[in-house]
Structure formats: C-alpha cells, structure tokens
Design a protein around this motif. Structure first.
Motif, PDB file in Angstrom:
ATOM      1  N   PHE A 186      45.727 -14.061  -9.088  1.00 13.53           N
ATOM      2  CA  PHE A 186      45.582 -15.171  -8.151  1.00 13.53           C
ATOM      3  C   PHE A 186      45.598 -16.526  -8.861  1.00 13.53           C
ATOM      4  O   PHE A 186      46.068 -17.528  -8.307  1.00 13.53           O
ATOM      5  N   GLY A 187      45.092 -16.553 -10.084  1.00 12.54           N
ATOM      6  CA  GLY A 187      45.006 -17.819 -10.799  1.00 12.54           C
ATOM      7  C   GLY A 187      46.334 -18.322 -11.327  1.00 12.54           C
ATOM      8  O   GLY A 187      46.542 -19.537 -11.425  1.00 12.54           O
ATOM      9  N   ALA A 188      47.249 -17.413 -11.687  1.00 12.85           N
ATOM     10  CA  ALA A 188      48.515 -17.829 -12.291  1.00 12.85           C
ATOM     11  C   ALA A 188      49.315 -18.766 -11.375  1.00 12.85           C
ATOM     12  O   ALA A 188      49.655 -19.888 -11.780  1.00 12.85           O
ATOM     13  N   PRO A 189      49.631 -18.374 -10.141  1.00 13.62           N
ATOM     14  CA  PRO A 189      50.379 -19.299  -9.282  1.00 13.62           C
ATOM     15  C   PRO A 189      49.557 -20.512  -8.862  1.00 13.62           C
ATOM     16  O   PRO A 189      50.082 -21.626  -8.796  1.00 13.62           O
ATOM     17  N   LEU A 190      48.260 -20.311  -8.596  1.00 10.88           N
ATOM     18  CA  LEU A 190      47.414 -21.417  -8.148  1.00 10.88           C
ATOM     19  C   LEU A 190      47.323 -22.501  -9.214  1.00 10.88           C
ATOM     20  O   LEU A 190      47.548 -23.695  -8.942  1.00 10.88           O
ATOM     21  N   MET A 191      47.014 -22.114 -10.438  1.00 13.83           N
ATOM     22  CA  MET A 191      46.876 -23.083 -11.514  1.00 13.83           C
ATOM     23  C   MET A 191      48.216 -23.716 -11.902  1.00 13.83           C
ATOM     24  O   MET A 191      48.267 -24.872 -12.311  1.00 13.83           O
ATOM     25  N   ALA A 250      42.595 -19.038 -16.599  1.00 13.28           N
ATOM     26  CA  ALA A 250      43.395 -19.809 -17.553  1.00 13.28           C
ATOM     27  C   ALA A 250      44.629 -19.051 -18.030  1.00 13.28           C
ATOM     28  O   ALA A 250      45.594 -19.663 -18.505  1.00 13.28           O
ATOM     29  N   HIS A 251      44.628 -17.746 -17.900  1.00 13.68           N
ATOM     30  CA  HIS A 251      45.606 -16.875 -18.561  1.00 13.68           C
ATOM     31  C   HIS A 251      47.058 -17.189 -18.194  1.00 13.68           C
ATOM     32  O   HIS A 251      47.865 -17.596 -19.034  1.00 13.68           O
ATOM     33  N   GLY A 252      47.406 -16.964 -16.921  1.00 14.39           N
ATOM     34  CA  GLY A 252      48.807 -17.062 -16.515  1.00 14.39           C
ATOM     35  C   GLY A 252      49.379 -18.451 -16.660  1.00 14.39           C
ATOM     36  O   GLY A 252      50.489 -18.639 -17.182  1.00 14.39           O
ATOM     37  N   ALA A 253      48.635 -19.469 -16.197  1.00 19.65           N
ATOM     38  CA  ALA A 253      49.141 -20.836 -16.256  1.00 19.65           C
ATOM     39  C   ALA A 253      49.279 -21.315 -17.697  1.00 19.65           C
ATOM     40  O   ALA A 253      50.190 -22.092 -18.008  1.00 19.65           O
ATOM     41  N   PHE A 254      48.394 -20.864 -18.597  1.00 14.82           N
ATOM     42  CA  PHE A 254      48.494 -21.286 -19.992  1.00 14.82           C
ATOM     43  C   PHE A 254      49.828 -20.843 -20.585  1.00 14.82           C
ATOM     44  O   PHE A 254      50.507 -21.620 -21.261  1.00 14.82           O
ATOM     45  N   ILE A 312      52.822 -22.852 -18.543  1.00 17.42           N
ATOM     46  CA  ILE A 312      52.938 -24.260 -18.931  1.00 17.42           C
ATOM     47  C   ILE A 312      53.146 -24.381 -20.437  1.00 17.42           C
ATOM     48  O   ILE A 312      53.930 -25.216 -20.906  1.00 17.42           O
ATOM     49  N   GLY A 313      52.468 -23.535 -21.211  1.00 16.89           N
ATOM     50  CA  GLY A 313      52.621 -23.579 -22.661  1.00 16.89           C
ATOM     51  C   GLY A 313      54.049 -23.303 -23.107  1.00 16.89           C
ATOM     52  O   GLY A 313      54.529 -23.897 -24.081  1.00 16.89           O
ATOM     53  N   SER A 314      54.746 -22.429 -22.399  1.00 16.16           N
ATOM     54  CA  SER A 314      56.143 -22.138 -22.739  1.00 16.16           C
ATOM     55  C   SER A 314      57.009 -23.377 -22.564  1.00 16.16           C
ATOM     56  O   SER A 314      57.883 -23.674 -23.395  1.00 16.16           O
ATOM     57  N   ILE A 319      53.543 -12.808 -13.968  1.00 15.58           N
ATOM     58  CA  ILE A 319      52.413 -12.600 -14.878  1.00 15.58           C
ATOM     59  C   ILE A 319      51.240 -12.042 -14.093  1.00 15.58           C
ATOM     60  O   ILE A 319      50.529 -11.137 -14.541  1.00 15.58           O
ATOM     61  N   GLY A 320      51.058 -12.583 -12.882  1.00 13.99           N
ATOM     62  CA  GLY A 320      50.026 -12.034 -12.005  1.00 13.99           C
ATOM     63  C   GLY A 320      50.310 -10.595 -11.622  1.00 13.99           C
ATOM     64  O   GLY A 320      49.387  -9.782 -11.490  1.00 13.99           O
TER      65      GLY A 320
END
Length: 409
Positions: free
Chosen positions: A53-58, A104-108, A111-113, A329-330
């Motif tokens: 849930f956090g990957a797309p939201l963040m 923090a996992h998915g968005a990091f 965005i990090g890529s 990723i999610g």
C-alpha cells in the motif's frame, strides 16, 4: 560514479536487511513476546502489506516535494519504524514498527532509481541504478546473516537498533551527497490508473504475486523448519541465509541477462523449476546437505523471475511506468504477505514445518499457468491485429484500384 550513489546504496542495504532479517529471528521474537511462530509470521505479512500500500501512495505523494527531500523523509520513516521495533514493549507495537518502516520501501527504490539515473551521463544510467540496487543484493548476503547472528547472540533488539543506525547513516549521506533536484512534474493520476485496465498488466502483476510468493512461503519459516526438521543448530540458520542470498545474486544476474533475449521462456523455466524445487524441499529438508542446496536453488530460481516480471509489467504498462513500477514492488510484497499467512495457516493446522513448501509449490505453479495464459492471449491479440492490418491494407488497395480505374475512364 558519484558518491551520492553510495548514500543510496547504504539506504538500500538497510531496507533490504530489515525486510529479510526477521525470518532468521522469528523463534527469538516469538519466544520473547510469548506468541506462536505462525503469529510471529505476521511481522513478515505486516511489512509486506505496508510495502504494497505504501509504494504507490508514497510515490504519488513524492511528486509534491523535491526528490532529495522525499528520499530523506522516507529514510526518516525507516529509522522511526526500526527504532519502534527495537524498543517494542509488546508484539502489537513491534508490528506497528514494522509497518511504519515498510512505508519507505517501495518509494525509496522507485524514486531512488530516478535520482541515480539523473546523477550520471546517459550512457551510465543503467550502471548507476544497478549500483544502488547492489545495496539490496548485498544485504541478503551480508546484512541479513550478520543481523541474524547478532540477534541470536546478543538479542534481536540489538539487530533492529543497528539497522536504524544504518538508516541514520543513509539519511546523512543523502543530505550531504545527493544534490538538490527540481520537483518532478505532477502525476496525472487518471492517466496512470488507466494502464491498469490492461489485462496483460494485471496478469503480469498476478504472476509477480504468485511467483515470488512461492519463495516466501518456504523462506519465511526457514528458521523453525531447519532447526526442528533439518536438525541444524540455531547458529546455522545464519549460513543458510548466506546461501539463500548467494542464490539470489546469481539468479538475479541470470534473470536480468535473459529477460531481454527471451522473456517469456525465461519465466516458464524459472517458475516451473521453482515449483518443482519447492515441492522437493518437503523431502530435502530432512537432510542437511540437500536442504542447503535446495535453499540456494530457491533463492536463485525465485530471483531469476524478478527482472523478467518487472520488465513484463513495464512493457505492458506503456504510458504509466512510474506508478506501475511502484505497484509491482507492492505486488512482490503482496505475494510475501499472502504466502507468509498461508504458511502460518498450514503450520497452525498441524501439518508440520515443511507444509509451507507445498504452499509455495502451488503458488509458483499457479504463476506458471498465468504466464502461459498471458502469452496465449498476447499471441491471439497479435494475430488479430495482423489480420486486421491485412484487411485494412486489402481494402485500401481495392479502393485505390477503383480510384485509378475511375481516373483512367
């Protein structure tokens, strides 16, 4: 390569360590809180659902601020979550800490890529992204086994404290070394969501859920399985996780190499072999040497599916690669959560610590069926498009002939 990539790699190392290290520490955590092994498995499930849930939201929220600031905020969440786990007075608080860290996992990684690619010349973008992801790979070879050893020797709380410290190091590195970048253009959510109407996108993500879920069904309960069934000492779990990590590295490299050459055949082979190896693990788990080899194979075959599955999603998503990448990723983590939950159910039902291997085999086999179905639908669509093209071309030729005849007349 700029030093900023080292900061990103340290962050990736910390995130990879905290995701996987819990599997080697489940017996210790369960004993400390007085809960069963299946209940402790919710620490894996909760983390995975948080990533899902956090990957797309963040990722969407990250478009509102600069990328550097978003990366720093994500590392802050990671630090808070791991500190909360380290000092948790009860199981519920630790579960909350795991979920906070997972956001923090998915968005990091998403965005990090982008940041890593922007830091270097166009001909070095892939190498820069690969260097950041090296942190995640190394975490499974070094961070996870070392964290497991520390947790078993001096306490699992120390492990999570050290992981939080890695987050502080990553945050400081990002603040110092990553340059300020302009805020990205806003995401048109309606356009991004339209990609998910594509059946092939949904099938690709379903393959991700089931295929990688097969790996986690077995690996989530590797510590109790190997100590109670395989006859290994508690300390040996560390080296078994090293083997799993080495298998991951090799499988990831092979999968990446062949994903561009023959994507679907690569999926057929890796998913089919994974289903077979997981089924055999119910037998090989009783022999130390065979179990060790099998664990390495599960890591290799499981992560051989990652590059082709990720590329399949991006290929089918067309105009919405950013959100699709984050959601996939999610999807990996949804598979982790599903399999950890199902594995806990079969153990709780009294089927034994090897029963999750059968769950994993069924999930991997289901992913293989979806891969075959996806390819069949794609061939049918291509044939239909070709036929339509022939009809349109033929009609155009006929019309052109009629026009020429009329002009001649």
């Amino acid at each position: 390569m700029p030093l900023a990539l080292l900061a990103l790699a340290i962050g990736a190392f910390g995130i990879g360590t905290t995701e996987f290290v819990i599997m080697g520490l489940l017996p210790e955590v369960a004993g400390d809180f007085g809960v069963s092994i299946p209940t402790a498995g919710f620490l894996v499930t909760g983390y995975a659902l948080g990533v899902m849930f956090g990957a797309p939201l963040m990722t969407v929220l990250g478009t509102k601020v600069s990328r550097k600031r978003m990366l720093m905020l994500l590392m802050g969440l990671f630090i808070v979550g791991n500190l909360l786990s380290a000092v948790a007075p009860n199981f519920t608080v630790m579960l909350i800490g795991r979920v906070v860290a997972s956001l923090a996992h998915g968005a990091f990684f998403g965005i990090g890529s982008v940041v890593a690619a922007d830091l270097v010349a166009p001909d070095k973008k892939a190498g820069a992204i690969s260097m950041m992801f090296t942190g995640l790979t190394v975490a499974n070879v070094v961070g996870v086994p070392l964290g497991t050893l520390i947790g078993q020797s001096v306490g699992w709380r120390v492990t999570f404290t050290i992981v939080a410290a890695l987050g502080v190091l990553g945050l400081a590195g990002i603040a110092k070394l990553v340059p300020d970048m302009a805020k990205p253009e806003g995401v048109r959510l309606r356009h991004e969501l339209a990609a998910f109407k594509n059946v092939q996108v949904l099938l690709a993500m379903a393959m991700t859920v089931l295929g990688f879920g097969g790996v986690f069904a077995a690996i989530t309960y590797i510590a109790p399985m190997m100590t109670h069934v395989g006859g290994f000492a508690d300390g040996s779990v560390t080296w078994l996780l090293v083997l799993f990590g080495i298998g991951m590295v090799g499988g990831n490299l092979v999968g990446g190499r062949f994903a561009d050459r023959a994507l679907m055949p690569m999926l057929y082979v890796s998913l089919g072999a994974l289903a077979i190896v997981l089924a055999l693990f119910t037998l090989t788990a009783h022999n130390k040497i065979a179990a060790a080899v099998t664990i390495a194979l599960i890591g290799a075959l499981g992560f051989a599916t990652v590059p082709p599955l990720q590329k399949r999603v991006l290929d089918q998503a067309h105009g919405a690669p950013t959100l699709a990448s984050a959601v996939n990723i999610g999807a990996f983590n949804l598979g982790n959560a599903l399999s950890a939950w199902l594995g806990g159910l079969v153990i709780a039902a009294g089927l034994g610590y090897t029963a999750p291997n059968w769950v994993g085999a069924v999930l991997a086999a289901a992913a293989l069926v979806l891969a075959v179905l996806s390819a069949a639908l794609e061939r049918r669509a291509d044939a239909s498009n070709t036929a339509d093209g022939v009809i349109v071309t033929g009609a155009a030729s006929a019309e052109s002939g009629q026009q020429k005849a009329a002009v001649h007349h």
